[in-house]
Design a protein around this motif. Structure first.
Motif, mmCIF file in Angstrom:
data_model
loop_
_atom_site.group_PDB
_atom_site.id
_atom_site.type_symbol
_atom_site.label_atom_id
_atom_site.label_comp_id
_atom_site.label_asym_id
_atom_site.label_seq_id
_atom_site.Cartn_x
_atom_site.Cartn_y
_atom_site.Cartn_z
ATOM 1 N N ASN A 59 -18.420 -42.280 -0.145
ATOM 2 C CA ASN A 59 -18.702 -41.126 -0.819
ATOM 3 C C ASN A 59 -19.030 -41.321 -2.430
ATOM 4 O O ASN A 59 -18.125 -41.934 -2.965
ATOM 5 N N PRO A 60 -20.256 -41.024 -2.842
ATOM 6 C CA PRO A 60 -20.589 -41.611 -4.340
ATOM 7 C C PRO A 60 -19.720 -40.595 -5.387
ATOM 8 O O PRO A 60 -19.491 -41.383 -6.300
ATOM 9 N N LYS A 61 -19.096 -39.708 -5.048
ATOM 10 C CA LYS A 61 -18.336 -38.921 -6.099
ATOM 11 C C LYS A 61 -16.789 -39.392 -6.031
ATOM 12 O O LYS A 61 -16.337 -39.630 -7.208
ATOM 13 N N THR A 62 -16.410 -39.900 -5.050
ATOM 14 C CA THR A 62 -14.774 -40.211 -4.814
ATOM 15 C C THR A 62 -14.821 -41.845 -4.917
ATOM 16 O O THR A 62 -13.751 -42.295 -4.865
ATOM 17 N N GLY A 63 -16.038 -42.539 -4.366
ATOM 18 C CA GLY A 63 -15.745 -43.962 -4.193
ATOM 19 C C GLY A 63 -15.243 -44.239 -2.915
ATOM 20 O O GLY A 63 -14.809 -45.436 -2.500
ATOM 21 N N ARG A 64 -14.759 -43.450 -1.980
ATOM 22 C CA ARG A 64 -14.272 -43.672 -0.670
ATOM 23 C C ARG A 64 -15.156 -44.498 0.380
ATOM 24 O O ARG A 64 -16.195 -44.004 0.454
ATOM 25 N N HIS A 65 -14.545 -45.225 0.914
ATOM 26 C CA HIS A 65 -15.581 -46.158 1.847
ATOM 27 C C HIS A 65 -14.962 -45.945 3.260
ATOM 28 O O HIS A 65 -13.493 -46.149 3.362
ATOM 29 N N ILE A 66 -15.454 -45.583 4.291
ATOM 30 C CA ILE A 66 -14.872 -45.446 5.724
ATOM 31 C C ILE A 66 -15.745 -46.234 6.615
ATOM 32 O O ILE A 66 -17.206 -45.990 6.718
ATOM 33 N N THR A 67 -15.524 -47.182 7.495
ATOM 34 C CA THR A 67 -16.132 -47.705 8.473
ATOM 35 C C THR A 67 -16.460 -46.951 9.700
ATOM 36 O O THR A 67 -15.611 -46.193 10.027
ATOM 37 N N ASP A 68 -17.321 -47.331 10.320
ATOM 38 C CA ASP A 68 -17.722 -46.401 11.498
ATOM 39 C C ASP A 68 -16.821 -46.717 12.559
ATOM 40 O O ASP A 68 -16.488 -45.704 13.271
#
Length: 265
Positions: A211-220
């Protein structure tokens, strides 16, 4: 290299670095394309860049928005000190002694520590951890007895023969087959070959959600395990496609280079 551009070459080395900002490297949308058109980046783009680099004798490191830049720099910086492992101590840590191991991995390893580590071996000098290798029960493939989970060394320090000595001590203490996974976006698997592992699968690119706005990263894999509703607090319910929810909530999909599988049977 091979007719393809790469962003950075580390001087006096065979290391290339590809900087992959989300806006140009996602497969969800392209800022220069009309709405509904296909993005220019394809699923295998990063894996293909790695394969081309390898064909010409280079190791390619991909840096994504969610990577810790300080750790990446520490990983590619040439060592300022070389220490033979035979001049150091090999120390074993069991499950109830993992606190210093977790601290070392969180500071040094690109992916940090893991809850599933049940034992670890370190190369130490004067009580300082210079290199670490951890093991646990296999997370994905129950046909093996053990999984080599983490291996890394302190930035700026080359521990000569350290990986070999730590693995040797583990195999002296424990019987059984070992599996491990190599992040092809960061590593070329040379250390596994040196340790006697056999490459059994090259892996296929897997997706990450960013998520570019929050910087959150979630793996598939995490998305498939828990679902978008649980991870994001949405209430779409069963039957709604996770991908549809992720895109609606502002995430873009980015593919890595896959995980190569290495084993000692």
């Amino acid at each position: 290299v091979g007719g393809k551009p790469y962003d950075v070459k580390i001087a006096d080395s065979d290391v290339l670095i590809e900087l992959n900002p989300w806006i140009w490297h996602n497969v969800t949308w392209d800022p220069f394309c009309k709405a509904g058109s296909l993005p220019r980046i394809k699923r295998h783009y990063h894996a293909q860049k790695t394969a081309i680099a390898a064909k010409f004798g280079y190791r390619c490191i991909h840096v994504f928005d969610w990577d810790d830049w300080e750790k990446v720099v520490g990983m590619v910086m040439p060592p300022s000190t070389s220490i033979p492992a035979r001049a150091c101590s090999i120390v074993r840590y069991d499950a109830d002694e993992m606190r210093p191991i977790r601290g070392f991995l969180d500071d040094v390893h690109l992916q940090g520590s893991l809850k599933t580590m049940t034992c670890a071996y370190t190369v130490e000098s004067d009580g300082e951890i210079l290199s670490c290798m951890t093991f646990g029960k296999p997370r994905y493939n129950k046909r093996f007895d053990w999984e080599l989970l983490r291996y890394c060394s302190k930035p700026g320090v080359a521990v000569i023969g350290g990986a070999e000595r730590m693995l040797s001590h583990f195999r002296r203490d424990f019987d059984g087959s070992i599996v491990s996974y190599c992040d092809v976006a960061k590593f070329d698997g040379r250390v596994y070959q040196r340790l006697g592992f056999v490459k059994e699968a090259k892996g296929t690119p897997t997706s990450h959600w960013y998520n570019p706005k929050t910087g959150r990263h979630i793996t598939d894999s995490l998305l498939r395990q828990r679902g978008a509703d649980q991870l994001l607090g949405t209430r779409d319910g069963k039957g709604t496609d996770n991908k549809e929810i992720m895109v609606r909530e502002g995430f873009v999909e980015i593919y890595d280079c896959g995980q190569a599988r290495y084993a000692i049977r």
